[in-house]
Write a protein that holds these residues in place. Structure first.
Motif, PDB file in Angstrom:
ATOM      1  N   PHE A  92      -2.582   2.108   4.748  1.00  0.00           N
ATOM      2  CA  PHE A  92      -2.916   1.652   3.282  1.00  0.00           C
ATOM      3  C   PHE A  92      -4.334   2.320   3.203  1.00  0.00           C
ATOM      4  O   PHE A  92      -4.666   2.753   2.098  1.00  0.00           O
ATOM      5  N   LYS A  95      -3.960   5.984   2.452  1.00  0.00           N
ATOM      6  CA  LYS A  95      -3.125   5.969   1.239  1.00  0.00           C
ATOM      7  C   LYS A  95      -4.209   5.695  -0.120  1.00  0.00           C
ATOM      8  O   LYS A  95      -4.018   6.372  -1.096  1.00  0.00           O
ATOM      9  N   TYR A  96      -5.107   4.799  -0.071  1.00  0.00           N
ATOM     10  CA  TYR A  96      -5.957   4.566  -1.087  1.00  0.00           C
ATOM     11  C   TYR A  96      -7.407   4.925  -0.881  1.00  0.00           C
ATOM     12  O   TYR A  96      -8.134   4.385  -1.676  1.00  0.00           O
ATOM     13  N   VAL A  99      -9.092   6.113  -4.112  1.00  0.00           N
ATOM     14  CA  VAL A  99      -9.160   5.190  -5.440  1.00  0.00           C
ATOM     15  C   VAL A  99     -10.564   4.850  -5.718  1.00  0.00           C
ATOM     16  O   VAL A  99     -11.498   4.784  -4.873  1.00  0.00           O
ATOM     17  N   LEU A 168      -1.461  -5.055  -3.733  1.00  0.00           N
ATOM     18  CA  LEU A 168      -1.129  -3.577  -3.476  1.00  0.00           C
ATOM     19  C   LEU A 168      -1.485  -2.753  -4.841  1.00  0.00           C
ATOM     20  O   LEU A 168      -2.181  -1.665  -5.050  1.00  0.00           O
ATOM     21  N   VAL A 169      -0.853  -3.494  -5.827  1.00  0.00           N
ATOM     22  CA  VAL A 169      -1.265  -2.652  -7.180  1.00  0.00           C
ATOM     23  C   VAL A 169      -2.764  -2.788  -7.524  1.00  0.00           C
ATOM     24  O   VAL A 169      -3.256  -2.004  -8.047  1.00  0.00           O
ATOM     25  N   GLU A 172      -4.742  -0.244  -5.667  1.00  0.00           N
ATOM     26  CA  GLU A 172      -4.438   1.014  -6.206  1.00  0.00           C
ATOM     27  C   GLU A 172      -5.137   1.270  -7.383  1.00  0.00           C
ATOM     28  O   GLU A 172      -5.622   2.103  -7.928  1.00  0.00           O
TER      29      GLU A 172
END
Length: 200
Positions: A92, A95-96, A99, A168-169, A172
């Protein structure tokens, strides 16, 4: 949503384990080794084997020597579990990583992977409570109690899944940010555990 996909993988792992229902059975992962699915499947398999270790070690007739061997296996399993959680959080974080975090972003009380760890354990609770609720050799009172507990577990699954997906939202969207602390367990470290250090 992520939680739904993860739970299905947990169920797949649990079902596969119970084909043989043997803590000594060999393990194979059906998912690509570089995928999050691979990590989730492996994580739940560790949890599932350990669940049954914990059952076995509570046998009042277990030989002390066998209990000690099993305790060592549980210790190793706990370390593997922690390692897998950290691998999942690393997924994670990567992945982020791009951001843009908002100025008023907040941190969550636990990382995504530790929440997913709870979901994995919850999948095991649901599986085994369902087994108890379906028993044909149990009393009506036992069936009723287990059915009531199962309903609570299913409600907990809904709430936890919603919380994981919302976290998670928010990550993100930059509304929350991840800050992962390694567990730094001391009792497995030969330099930090005085008992182990004294044996060197």
């Amino acid at each position: 949503m992520f939680s739904n996909s993860a739970f299905k993988i947990f169920e797949e792992s649990i079902d596969k384990y119970h084909v043989l229902d043997d803590v000594s059975q060999s393990f194979s992962n059906p998912y690509d080794k570089d995928s999050i699915e691979h990590l989730l499947y492996r994580k739940n398999w560790i949890d599932t084997v350990q669940w049954h270790y914990e059952d076995i070690i509570r046998d009042p007739e277990i030989e002390p020597s066998a209990a000690l061997v099993l305790k060592r296996k549980i210790d190793a399993s706990n370390q593997d579990r922690t390692d897998l959680v950290e691998f999942i959080d690393s997924y994670f974080l990567k992945k982020y990583q791009s951001v843009e975090i908002k100025e008023d972003a907040t941190i969550n009380t636990e990382s995504p992977a530790w929440a997913i760890d709870r979901l994995s354990i919850l999948a095991l609770k649901i599986y085994h409570m369902q087994e108890e609720a379906n028993r044909t050799d149990a009393t009506p009172s036992h069936i009723e109690k287990c059915s009531a507990k199962l309903r609570v577990l299913l409600e907990q699954k809904k709430d936890l899944s919603t919380a994981i997906d919302q976290l998670l939202v928010d990550i993100e969207a930059g509304k929350k940010y991840m800050k992962v602390y390694k567990q730094m367990k001391m009792y497995n470290d030969e330099e930090l555990n005085p008992i182990l250090r004294g044996q060197k």
